[in-house]
Design an enzyme around this catalytic site. Structure first.
Site, PDB file in Angstrom:
ATOM      1  N   ARG A  70       0.814  -1.233   0.000  1.00  0.00           N
ATOM      2  CA  ARG A  70       0.000   0.000   0.000  1.00  0.00           C
ATOM      3  C   ARG A  70       0.837   1.267   0.000  1.00  0.00           C
ATOM      4  NH1 ARG A  70      -4.617  -2.505  -1.653  1.00  0.00           N
ATOM      5  NH2 ARG A  70      -5.354  -4.006  -0.104  1.00  0.00           N
ATOM      6  N   ASP A 312      -3.020 -12.640  -4.626  1.00  0.00           N
ATOM      7  CA  ASP A 312      -3.852 -11.431  -4.543  1.00  0.00           C
ATOM      8  C   ASP A 312      -3.799 -10.872  -3.117  1.00  0.00           C
ATOM      9  OD1 ASP A 312      -5.496  -9.326  -5.143  1.00  0.00           O
ATOM     10  OD2 ASP A 312      -7.292 -10.523  -5.523  1.00  0.00           O
ATOM     11  N   GLY A 331     -10.650  -7.913   0.354  1.00  0.00           N
ATOM     12  CA  GLY A 331      -9.269  -8.390   0.340  1.00  0.00           C
ATOM     13  C   GLY A 331      -8.920  -9.353   1.447  1.00  0.00           C
TER      14      GLY A 331
HETATM   15  O1  DOR Z   1     -10.121  -8.290  -2.887  1.00  0.00           O
HETATM   16  C1  DOR Z   1      -9.497  -7.471  -3.543  1.00  0.00           C
HETATM   17  N1  DOR Z   1      -8.691  -6.556  -2.967  1.00  0.00           N
HETATM   18  N2  DOR Z   1      -9.637  -7.482  -4.881  1.00  0.00           N
HETATM   19  C2  DOR Z   1      -9.100  -6.514  -5.641  1.00  0.00           C
HETATM   20  O2  DOR Z   1      -9.265  -6.571  -6.826  1.00  0.00           O
HETATM   21  C3  DOR Z   1      -8.347  -5.389  -5.042  1.00  0.00           C
HETATM   22  C4  DOR Z   1      -7.794  -5.775  -3.743  1.00  0.00           C
HETATM   23  C5  DOR Z   1      -7.282  -4.609  -2.931  1.00  0.00           C
HETATM   24  O3  DOR Z   1      -6.573  -3.750  -3.486  1.00  0.00           O
HETATM   25  O4  DOR Z   1      -7.555  -4.545  -1.737  1.00  0.00           O
END
Ligand code: DOR
Length: 444
Positions: A70, A312, A331
């Site tokens: 981030r 991911d 996420g």
């Molecule tokens: O679950 C997710 N989180 N899917 C995404 O496409 C983006 C990601 C995030 O950036 O938190």
């Protein structure tokens, strides 16, 4: 540590699983000196530190090509440093962070900054992914050429689907000249109006659901545009049965199309919402799907239709994940469970050979990111992971190096764990401890 500098390391009795050379061989020895693999009888190996690797696998260059760090902008969720530590802890030697930071990584300067930050940390390799469009707003192409020059390995607006078919066509056409892949987060936002998978679980909990079609219509569109342009399309986090049909169609036609699935879609279903109820720890995009779809994804991976497994990794702060289901961000923090969740989904039930599985975590991402590695031969960089494939461990997010503790795997027993990670001949993790020795400047 004596074996963490230029002194040689001799790994004894390991099972070498090297998908770059198609090798799976037991009871091997491997010698590392000065950051490189060297022949066993190399004079520089004299006096090397011996490590008993019996019972362990040795796998080169595990790359998680879909992570969210981030920084810049939301460093309370994750920094490049904590993300790289999480990678090392998870047994991952390289990561490709998505550009959905604040600001979005959509300029050559930001790509260069990110790559340099990764190199300075000296933990794991950082391969930046640049945005496809300016600020990932889907309106105008970003400066793909100069980002590529500064080290962007692929392009994506991940988190934001590229809605305009005309821009997708242009992006695929342009990126093919570099060459680089376009990675799309396929989702028709007008159909994707729910918070979880559309189906009986959503109904039971009274949560709005999103149908699988919301993903698949865009995967089919992307495949058609890959066919039209001859560009390289990589579909991120494929999670529907119909998306798999599109990927199989593309592969049968030998289009430049590759696809990725996540460990959470291979291991979990929307049944996890019954267990966690309205705790948004299960909230992820694309959502956890039905049992039938999970089985179809597992079958596609074991049949060889999928190129990459990627986490991911999407860390969020506990405060954000304690909002209600509708408001909490999507996420799952996945870097530190990547290997365990993947092994538990595919190896434990005996669905894949270890060599075929490891290909999806090594050769697959190298292909998409256009990285080259010769395999574990003398002269190759010593980027490798020692894995205990039998180790059963309980996921405790309190032990994560990631700032994101958000995982529905918390409390679950997984099988298989990295016990040591080496990057350019230096241990960056041993026995669960990340070693920030501050040796910087990894070769990019
Ligand atoms: O679950 C997710 N989180 N899917 C995404 O496409 C983006 C990601 C995030 O950036 O938190």
């Amino acid at each position: 540590m004596t074996d963490n500098g230029m002194t040689g390391v001799c790994l004894r009795g390991v099972r070498v699983i090297d998908p770059f050379r198609d090798v799976d061989s037991r009871d091997e020895d491997l010698t590392v000196v000065g950051g490189l693999i060297v022949p066993r009888d190399d004079p520089r190996a004299r006096g090397c530190v011996e490590i008993d690797g019996r019972g362990l696998w040795l796998v080169p260059r595990i790359v998680d090509m879909h992570v969210h760090f981030r920084e810049p902008g939301q460093t309370w969720k994750e920094t490049i440093e904590t993300g790289c530590q999480a990678a090392a802890h998870g047994g991952v030697t390289g990561v490709a962070p998505m550009p959905n930071t604040l600001p979005v990584v959509d300029t050559p300067e930001l790509v260069e900054w990110e790559a340099q930050r990764g190199a300075d940390l000296g933990l794991v390799h950082v391969y930046p992914i640049g945005a496809i469009t300016r600020q990932s707003q889907g309106e105008a192409l970003a400066d793909l050429y100069f980002m590529h020059q500064k080290g962007a390995r692929a392009f994506s607006d991940d988190g934001h689907p590229l809605t305009s078919s005309a821009l997708m066509r242009a992006a695929l056409t342009y990126a093919a000249t570099l060459p680089a892949a376009i990675i799309n987060h396929a989702e028709d936002r007008q159909l994707a109006t729910g918070w979880c998978n559309e189906g009986p679980v959503a109904e039971q909990l009274g949560l709005a659901g999103t149908p699988e079609a919301a993903e698949a219509v865009m995967v089919w569109r992307d495949v058609m545009l890959a066919e039209l342009t001859g560009g390289w399309l990589h579909e991120a986090h494929v999670s529907t049965v119909e998306s798999l049909h599109a990927i199989r169609y593309a592969k049968a036609k030998q289009l430049g199309v590759t696809a990725e699935v996540t460990p959470h879609h291979l291991l979990l279903t929307d049944d996890a919402l019954r267990e966690w109820r309205y705790d948004p720890v299960t909230k992820v995009n694309p959502p956890l799907r039905s049992k039938a779809t999970r089985e179809a994804l597992v079958k596609a991976v074991s049949d060889g239709d999928i190129d990459v497994i990627a986490s991911d990794h999407a860390p969020h702060h506990a405060d954000e994940k304690s909002l209600n289901y509708q408001e909490a961000p999507y996420g799952i923090s996945g870097l530190e469970t990547l290997l365990g969740a993947t092994f538990t989904a595919l190896l434990e039930p005996g669905l894949m050979r270890p060599l075929d599985l490891m290909r999806l975590l090594t050769v697959g991402p190298h292909r998409v990111l256009r990285l080259s590695y010769p395999g574990l031969i003398p002269g190759a960089a010593a980027d490798l992971t020692l894995i205990d494939p039998q180790r059963r461990w309980v996921v405790d997010p309190g032990q994560f190096y990631s700032r994101g503790r958000n995982t529905p795997l918390a409390g679950r027993t997984l099988v298989g764990q990295a016990v040591a990670t080496m990057v350019q001949g230096r241990w960056v993790m041993r026995d669960g401890e990340v070693l920030n020795a501050g040796v910087s400047n990894l070769h990019r």
